[in-house]
Design a protein around this motif. Sequence first.
Motif, PDB file in Angstrom:
ATOM      1  N   ASP A   1      42.351  37.413  36.954  1.00  0.00           N
ATOM      2  CA  ASP A   1      41.826  36.216  36.333  1.00  0.00           C
ATOM      3  C   ASP A   1      41.571  36.516  34.870  1.00  0.00           C
ATOM      4  O   ASP A   1      41.294  37.632  34.483  1.00  0.00           O
ATOM      5  CB  ASP A   1      40.638  35.639  37.114  1.00  0.00           C
ATOM      6  N   ARG A   2      41.740  35.491  34.109  1.00  0.00           N
ATOM      7  CA  ARG A   2      41.723  35.663  32.664  1.00  0.00           C
ATOM      8  C   ARG A   2      40.373  36.131  32.146  1.00  0.00           C
ATOM      9  O   ARG A   2      40.257  36.524  30.996  1.00  0.00           O
ATOM     10  CB  ARG A   2      42.125  34.349  31.997  1.00  0.00           C
ATOM     11  N   ARG A   3      39.366  36.050  32.997  1.00  0.00           N
ATOM     12  CA  ARG A   3      38.053  36.445  32.520  1.00  0.00           C
ATOM     13  C   ARG A   3      37.825  37.929  32.697  1.00  0.00           C
ATOM     14  O   ARG A   3      37.330  38.614  31.826  1.00  0.00           O
ATOM     15  CB  ARG A   3      36.962  35.699  33.292  1.00  0.00           C
ATOM     16  N   ASN A   4      38.189  38.419  33.872  1.00  0.00           N
ATOM     17  CA  ASN A   4      37.797  39.779  34.220  1.00  0.00           C
ATOM     18  C   ASN A   4      38.933  40.773  34.330  1.00  0.00           C
ATOM     19  O   ASN A   4      38.715  41.916  34.707  1.00  0.00           O
ATOM     20  CB  ASN A   4      37.047  39.746  35.551  1.00  0.00           C
ATOM     21  N   GLY A   5      40.144  40.359  34.056  1.00  0.00           N
ATOM     22  CA  GLY A   5      41.257  41.268  34.242  1.00  0.00           C
ATOM     23  C   GLY A   5      41.676  41.309  35.696  1.00  0.00           C
ATOM     24  O   GLY A   5      41.538  40.331  36.413  1.00  0.00           O
ATOM     25  N   ALA A   6      42.149  42.458  36.134  1.00  0.00           N
ATOM     26  CA  ALA A   6      42.669  42.576  37.493  1.00  0.00           C
ATOM     27  C   ALA A   6      41.622  43.196  38.403  1.00  0.00           C
ATOM     28  O   ALA A   6      41.052  44.235  38.084  1.00  0.00           O
ATOM     29  CB  ALA A   6      43.936  43.416  37.493  1.00  0.00           C
ATOM     30  N   ILE A   7      41.383  42.573  39.537  1.00  0.00           N
ATOM     31  CA  ILE A   7      40.336  43.009  40.450  1.00  0.00           C
ATOM     32  C   ILE A   7      40.906  43.340  41.818  1.00  0.00           C
ATOM     33  O   ILE A   7      41.687  42.577  42.378  1.00  0.00           O
ATOM     34  CB  ILE A   7      39.274  41.902  40.594  1.00  0.00           C
ATOM     35  N   VAL A   8      40.510  44.513  42.318  1.00  0.00           N
ATOM     36  CA  VAL A   8      41.004  44.967  43.615  1.00  0.00           C
ATOM     37  C   VAL A   8      40.444  44.100  44.739  1.00  0.00           C
ATOM     38  O   VAL A   8      39.280  43.735  44.715  1.00  0.00           O
ATOM     39  CB  VAL A   8      40.611  46.432  43.863  1.00  0.00           C
ATOM     40  N   GLN A   9      41.293  43.796  45.691  1.00  0.00           N
ATOM     41  CA  GLN A   9      40.897  42.944  46.800  1.00  0.00           C
ATOM     42  C   GLN A   9      41.467  43.487  48.096  1.00  0.00           C
ATOM     43  O   GLN A   9      42.631  43.283  48.422  1.00  0.00           O
ATOM     44  CB  GLN A   9      41.433  41.524  46.553  1.00  0.00           C
ATOM     45  N   CYS A  10      40.618  44.206  48.855  1.00  0.00           N
ATOM     46  CA  CYS A  10      41.068  44.796  50.120  1.00  0.00           C
ATOM     47  C   CYS A  10      40.910  43.782  51.234  1.00  0.00           C
ATOM     48  O   CYS A  10      40.095  43.960  52.139  1.00  0.00           O
ATOM     49  CB  CYS A  10      40.263  46.036  50.459  1.00  0.00           C
TER      50      CYS A  10
END
Lengths: 121, 121, 121, 121
Positions: D69-78
């Motif tokens: 997301d443009r706000r937080n960058g790339a976020i891991v999602q298991c």
Amino acid sequence: MIMKLDFASSVPIYQQIRDQIVQAVADGDYLDGDRLPTIRALAGEAGINTMTVNKAYQLLKQEGYIITDRRNGAIVQCSGGRKKAVEKKVNKELELLAAEAKIAGISQEEFLEFCRKAYSG
Amino acid sequence: MIMKLDFASSVPIYQQIRDQIVQAVADGDYLDGDRLPTIRALAGEAGINTMTVNKAYQLLKQEGYIITDRRNGAIVQCSGGRKKAVEKKVNKELELLAAEAKIAGISQEEFLEFCRKAYSG
Amino acid sequence: MIMKLDFASSVPIYQQIRDQIVQAVADGDYLDGDRLPTIRALAGEAGINTMTVNKAYQLLKQEGYIITDRRNGAIVQCSGGRKKAVEKKVNKELELLAAEAKIAGISQEEFLEFCRKAYSG
Amino acid sequence: MIMKLDFASSVPIYQQIRDQIVQAVADGDYLDGDRLPTIRALAGEAGINTMTVNKAYQLLKQEGYIITDRRNGAIVQCSGGRKKAVEKKVNKELELLAAEAKIAGISQEEFLEFCRKAYSG
DNA sequence: GTGGTCTAGACCACC
DNA sequence: GTGGTCTAGACCACA
């Protein structure tokens, strides 16, 4: 294959290409097994980069509309297998469209007539 | 006003807000003359920046769905005047949707049933 | 020798051929000393170019799975000498597979059961 | 995040990046909700183009390992939701690996030991 | 400051 | 000749 691209649009070029190819397939301009123009050809005549066309083709490949192979280029594949997934997407987008139509004063009869025309082509 | 925002989506947040408000108006959750939540309130409960909500409201204002007033906040306005413009947009998007449905093997009857449900919804 | 080739796959044709021959050897369909089909025969029945089959055979030769002889064609050779090299490769690929399995929620018991079946299979 | 890239390999750079991130997630180096390095940061320290890293991230996003997301960058999602799909892929690749191992003279006990180690990490 | 998109030009693997 | 990959550098939308 005549591409109408709107470079001013916020819709990415590769998306516009993808949409128009999907249209062409649905309209019967391309039949199952037909070859799409080569990436270079399409990029050339549209005056855009091969990478952009490449991205559009990869999108189509990923969605199952075409298969690519190094021998024959990109080939249309009307598998028609992803019915459920498309149903979901179509229904979701229809809801918003219907809502906007309703507010604008378009009657259900008019809306359904639009839908009929859109499908009949 | 409960907003369901998908931060992972490629659809901008402000667009998602705009879409849901349009939906709510079409569903009759907001009637002509009703006040929308203040920008601050909506931003607060959704945990997003006021700038984002502001952009959504400006979009709605520009589209004619609401009028804003420094004293009263944003007020819903179901003018229904922009019928022609909405018709054009709806028809264009319907074409692509119908094309995808057709390729996926969704029959005209099924498609029209979806359309009917979306409008009645 | 029935080859199942997927021309849409990103995996090169020669690699697919190589993989299926390795499978056949491991399954006992080909024993040490058996003759593989000639390049021309295989290319003919699969409808592909001899150059492609040739590349697959050269790969197999280089990996030590077969020896080629201008008179007798390609002969299977289960020398089993390259154990160390294969061990290294297998371990490297297993690591990634195990990682993906772990993330997907596949338990160690399940994973090992898959491994057992793959070997016995 | 230390990336080991083999520029001589036939495996695309973006694939190598993708694989190593999947590894890191499985090893617990990244937990659910953690932020991945920014595209620019990773590209910079690895000495490669942002487009290449971008492609790797899009692969991961498409596979469901991360959300961007443009706000937080790339976020891991298991999420762990795609079990069935991963099972299928794992089984397919295990078959070939087991075949090669078998031919090389690796016993079932040895092979399963490798599998166990790969999972335990 | 983040990811997303696009360019112009290039090289490579495959068939 | 085909698609696939990568680069270096740029601009934009979004938050």
